[in-house]
Design a protein around this motif. Structure first.
Motif, short mmCIF file in Angstrom:
data_model
loop_
_atom_site.label_atom_id
_atom_site.label_comp_id
_atom_site.label_asym_id
_atom_site.label_seq_id
_atom_site.Cartn_x
_atom_site.Cartn_y
_atom_site.Cartn_z
N VAL A 1 2.16 2.16 -6.46
CA VAL A 1 0.81 1.71 -6.09
C VAL A 1 0.21 0.94 -7.25
O VAL A 1 0.24 1.39 -8.40
CB VAL A 1 -0.10 2.91 -5.73
CG1 VAL A 1 -1.55 2.45 -5.60
CG2 VAL A 1 0.35 3.56 -4.43
N GLY A 2 -0.33 -0.22 -6.95
CA GLY A 2 -1.10 -0.98 -7.92
C GLY A 2 -2.54 -1.07 -7.45
O GLY A 2 -2.80 -1.30 -6.26
N ALA B 1 -5.96 -2.64 -3.64
CA ALA B 1 -4.83 -1.76 -3.91
C ALA B 1 -3.69 -2.11 -2.98
O ALA B 1 -3.91 -2.61 -1.86
CB ALA B 1 -5.23 -0.29 -3.74
N GLY B 2 -2.46 -1.84 -3.43
CA GLY B 2 -1.32 -2.14 -2.59
C GLY B 2 -0.09 -1.39 -3.04
O GLY B 2 0.00 -0.90 -4.18
N VAL B 3 0.87 -1.29 -2.15
CA VAL B 3 2.19 -0.73 -2.47
C VAL B 3 3.10 -1.92 -2.79
O VAL B 3 3.20 -2.87 -2.01
CB VAL B 3 2.76 0.08 -1.29
CG1 VAL B 3 4.16 0.58 -1.62
CG2 VAL B 3 1.84 1.25 -0.97
N ALA C 1 0.16 8.22 1.80
CA ALA C 1 0.43 8.93 3.06
C ALA C 1 1.58 8.29 3.83
O ALA C 1 2.21 8.94 4.68
CB ALA C 1 -0.83 8.96 3.92
N HIS C 2 1.88 7.02 3.55
CA HIS C 2 2.89 6.29 4.31
C HIS C 2 4.07 5.79 3.46
O HIS C 2 4.97 5.15 4.00
CB HIS C 2 2.25 5.09 5.01
CG HIS C 2 1.07 5.46 5.88
ND1 HIS C 2 1.20 6.08 7.10
CD2 HIS C 2 -0.26 5.32 5.67
CE1 HIS C 2 0.01 6.30 7.63
NE2 HIS C 2 -0.90 5.84 6.77
N HIS C 3 4.05 6.08 2.16
CA HIS C 3 5.11 5.58 1.27
C HIS C 3 5.45 6.65 0.23
O HIS C 3 4.57 7.41 -0.20
CB HIS C 3 4.67 4.30 0.57
CG HIS C 3 4.32 3.18 1.51
ND1 HIS C 3 5.24 2.27 1.96
CD2 HIS C 3 3.12 2.86 2.09
CE1 HIS C 3 4.63 1.42 2.78
NE2 HIS C 3 3.35 1.75 2.87
N ASP C 4 6.72 6.70 -0.16
CA ASP C 4 7.18 7.63 -1.19
C ASP C 4 6.96 6.97 -2.56
O ASP C 4 7.81 6.26 -3.07
CB ASP C 4 8.65 7.97 -0.98
CG ASP C 4 9.14 9.04 -1.93
OD1 ASP C 4 8.29 9.71 -2.56
OD2 ASP C 4 10.37 9.19 -2.08
N ILE C 5 5.81 7.22 -3.16
CA ILE C 5 5.35 6.50 -4.35
C ILE C 5 5.96 7.09 -5.62
O ILE C 5 5.96 8.31 -5.80
CB ILE C 5 3.81 6.55 -4.44
CG1 ILE C 5 3.18 5.94 -3.18
CG2 ILE C 5 3.31 5.85 -5.70
CD1 ILE C 5 3.57 4.52 -2.91
N VAL C 6 6.48 6.22 -6.52
CA VAL C 6 7.05 6.71 -7.78
C VAL C 6 6.03 6.73 -8.90
O VAL C 6 6.16 7.50 -9.86
CB VAL C 6 8.27 5.87 -8.20
CG1 VAL C 6 9.38 5.94 -7.16
CG2 VAL C 6 7.89 4.40 -8.49
#
Length: 363
Positions: free
Chosen positions: A45-46, A56-58, A94-99
């Motif tokens: 996430v940025g 903000a965005g993935v 909630a929709h992405h597996d964030i590192v």
């Protein structure tokens, strides 16, 4: 006369001086600054915090924005901004597996990439932004998001994005100048963001170019951003319109006859349409921009300077006068190589792309 040193008897242990606490603290800080732990190219996430919006965005490992959100910035409340950041991080996670999570802030960020020391356009003073956002995210989700959260200066983040994925790709020594409300800057050298001893390198907009000149929001007078920024462009356009000069009639018509309604995009559109007054305004801003770039060349000797931010949408209306002024002002002109002045290619997404990528451990 110096007192002679008593020779040490062979076989006796050397006396060791007690370590200097300040030196130990400095060494620990330097080790922290130079440590780079890469945690993979997974989705990050940025968050890009500006004076008016939180974007903000993935971002994936190739610099592509695969999901994006936008919120208004509650500028009078640090807590409100932190709540907004936590909200968008929660929604994206909630929709992405964030590192990891990277937050780009328009202000002075400390060397630990955790605290905003000062933000001229926001209500932050010594704000522990990383801790506050992580705490709010844990409260909302019951867990942390990703393996780490880092805070970056927004212009450093944009510079890194252009270095990795944009107009500065392949350049070993890059300087980025972002022209929006003010001027931000970032330096990338040999694959590392140059943050400075205290984390505040790259604040080019607050170099004083006109001693005693226009008052700046930082508290000084005559800062570069008072002459080469979106605010400078609009200020000069409104002043021209208020003077009732006949050359400003087109700008006044666009603003419905109200000089205070003139905006930066309005001046850009007029210049693109060939309005002489708007073109002249960009020539003035471009000239100041080129003078500043020549100063950066004298101090840093980069190979490329990338110009980004909303004002750069004017493209050659701005960059043409900038290059001319740079060549006229460059120290040692005619006897040294000239750097490349290029327009940024990633647009408004550069800040969040760079913040996300830096959070993975790059830079």
């Amino acid at each position: 006369m110096a007192t002679p040193r008593t020779p040490r008897v062979p076989g006796t242990p050397r006396r060791r001086r007690a370590p200097d606490p300040r030196r130990v603290a400095l060494q620990q800080r330097l080790r922290q600054q130079t440590r780079r732990v890469f945690i993979g190219d997974g989705p990050a996430v940025g968050v890009d915090i500006g004076g008016t919006k939180v974007a903000a965005g993935v971002v994936d490992g190739e610099g592509r924005v695969v999901a994006q959100l936008r919120r208004e910035t509650p500028t009078t409340s640090p807590q409100g901004v932190e709540d907004t950041i936590a909200e968008v991080v929660e929604e994206l996670a909630a929709h992405h597996d964030i590192v990891s999570v990277g937050i780009g802030a328009a202000g002075f960020v400390d060397a630990e990439r955790a605290n905003v020391l000062f933000a001229p356009h926001l209500a932050w003073r010594n704000e522990p932004l990383r801790e506050a956002v992580e705490r709010r995210v844990r409260t909302r989700l019951g867990r942390r998001v990703g393996r780490r959260t880092v805070v970056e200066n927004d212009a450093n983040a944009a510079a890194w994005a252009e270095y990795r994925f944009g107009a500065g790709r392949g350049e070993s020594r890059l300087v980025c100048v972002t022209m929006g409300t003010g001027i931000g800057g970032g330096i990338v050298t040999q694959g590392r963001v140059v943050r400075g001893r205290y984390g505040i390198a790259g604040e080019f907009g607050h170099m004083i170019v006109v001693p005693g000149g226009h008052r700046c929001e930082c508290g000084n007078r005559g800062c570069w951003e008072q002459y080469a920024s979106g605010n400078a462009l609009v200020r000069e356009a409104r002043e021209l319109a208020r003077s009732n000069s006949p050359v400003a009639h087109h700008l006044l018509d666009l603003a419905g006859g109200n000089p205070e309604a003139i905006s930066g995009p309005m001046v850009t559109d007029a210049a693109r349409a060939g309005d002489p007054a708007a073109v002249e305004l960009f020539e003035d801003v471009g000239r100041w921009l080129g003078i500043g770039v020549a100063n950066l060349a004298a101090a840093l000797d980069p190979g490329t300077v990338v110009i980004g931010g909303g004002v750069s949408d004017a493209d050659e209306l701005l960059l043409g006068p900038c290059r001319d002024a740079y060549r006229r002002t460059l120290t040692g002109r005619g006897f040294r190589p000239e750097l490349t002045i290029a327009r940024a290619s990633l647009g408004p997404a550069a800040g969040l792309v760079g913040a996300a990528d830096l959070s993975r451990g790059w830079g």
